[in-house]
Design a protein around this motif. Structure first.
Motif, short mmCIF file in Angstrom:
data_model
loop_
_atom_site.label_atom_id
_atom_site.label_comp_id
_atom_site.label_asym_id
_atom_site.label_seq_id
_atom_site.Cartn_x
_atom_site.Cartn_y
_atom_site.Cartn_z
N ARG A 1 7.99 3.91 -5.98
CA ARG A 1 8.70 4.74 -5.00
C ARG A 1 10.13 5.08 -5.43
O ARG A 1 11.03 5.21 -4.61
CB ARG A 1 8.69 4.11 -3.60
N GLU B 1 0.53 20.18 -2.94
CA GLU B 1 -0.46 19.16 -2.58
C GLU B 1 -0.69 18.19 -3.75
O GLU B 1 -0.87 16.99 -3.55
CB GLU B 1 -1.80 19.81 -2.21
N VAL C 1 2.17 15.70 -4.03
CA VAL C 1 2.03 14.69 -2.96
C VAL C 1 0.99 13.65 -3.40
O VAL C 1 1.20 12.44 -3.27
CB VAL C 1 1.63 15.34 -1.61
N ALA C 2 -0.12 14.14 -3.97
CA ALA C 2 -1.17 13.22 -4.45
C ALA C 2 -0.66 12.38 -5.62
O ALA C 2 -0.97 11.18 -5.70
CB ALA C 2 -2.41 14.01 -4.86
N TRP D 1 2.45 11.46 -6.16
CA TRP D 1 3.36 10.48 -5.56
C TRP D 1 2.57 9.34 -4.92
O TRP D 1 2.85 8.16 -5.13
CB TRP D 1 4.27 11.16 -4.54
N ASN D 2 1.54 9.71 -4.16
CA ASN D 2 0.76 8.71 -3.43
C ASN D 2 -0.15 7.87 -4.34
O ASN D 2 -0.51 6.75 -3.98
CB ASN D 2 -0.09 9.36 -2.34
N ASN D 3 -0.54 8.42 -5.49
CA ASN D 3 -1.51 7.74 -6.35
C ASN D 3 -0.93 7.30 -7.69
O ASN D 3 -1.69 6.86 -8.56
CB ASN D 3 -2.72 8.64 -6.58
N SER E 1 -2.07 4.10 -9.15
CA SER E 1 -3.44 3.96 -9.66
C SER E 1 -3.62 4.59 -11.04
O SER E 1 -4.70 4.51 -11.61
CB SER E 1 -4.44 4.57 -8.68
#
Length: 195
Positions: free
Chosen positions: A22, A58, A61-62, A64-66, A69
């Motif tokens: 983050r 989009e 955002v993905a 950042w969120n992933n 992984s």
């Protein structure tokens, strides 16, 4: 800084690792280094600039969120991010069927050509042309997704369930949008007759 330094896989991995923790500064650096290349990739798939911009947003955002992984032994950072962009672009194409979107001018000429009857008298041809223009105008006044649903159902002759499947929408939503759109068309066309 040269392009070779900007897209250095090790640097991209470092920024991805930071994004996973983050770290907004690392994510911003990742965005700055890769967004133009990823936007160009999305634009080649989607053709329309606004759709490519939507997919790019989009995708980040993905990312950042992933980011946590991401596995460097499976793919290079640009390959991983390009795959996300490609998947988001294809999802958008499936969801909105962007390739069959009805735009007002194209729709206007297609409807007029479809209604052109070589055996019609000049008065009949003028009447059909006027009706087609009114319909095209009223269709263009509908919200984009509603216009697409209606267009797929009536001009591409798809069933409600086929429209729902193609646009990845619940069938109830499709039926509601078609009903409301037909009501709006009826109102719009009635106003045109009075004018």
């Amino acid at each position: 800084m040269s392009d070779a330094n900007i897209l250095d896989p090790q640097q991209l991995r470092t920024w991805l690792h930071g994004a996973a923790k983050r770290d907004a500064v690392a994510f911003r650096s990742l965005y700055d280094a890769t967004s133009a290349k990823l936007f160009g990739f999305a634009l080649r798939i989607l053709i329309k600039r606004e759709l490519a911009e939507e997919v790019l947003q989009e995708s980040f955002v993905a990312i950042w969120n992933n980011a946590g992984s991401y596995q460097s032994h499976l793919a290079a950072p640009m390959t991983w991010m390009t795959t996300i962009v490609r998947n988001k672009a294809f999802d958008l194409l499936r969801r909105s069927d962007a390739t069959t979107e009805i735009d007002g001018e194209q729709f206007d000429s297609e409807v007029i050509n479809a209604l052109h009857d070589p055996g019609a008298t000049p008065i009949e041809a003028l009447e059909m042309s006027r009706d087609a223009k009114a319909l095209a105008y009223c269709m263009s006044a509908l919200e984009g997704l509603h216009r697409q649903v209606l267009g797929l159902a009536f001009f591409h002759d798809l069933s409600h369930s086929e429209v729902a499947q193609q646009m990845a929408l619940p069938i109830g939503t499709v039926k509601t949008w078609i009903r409301r759109s037909l009501e709006k068309l009826k109102t719009c066309l009635a106003k045109g007759e009075r004018a």
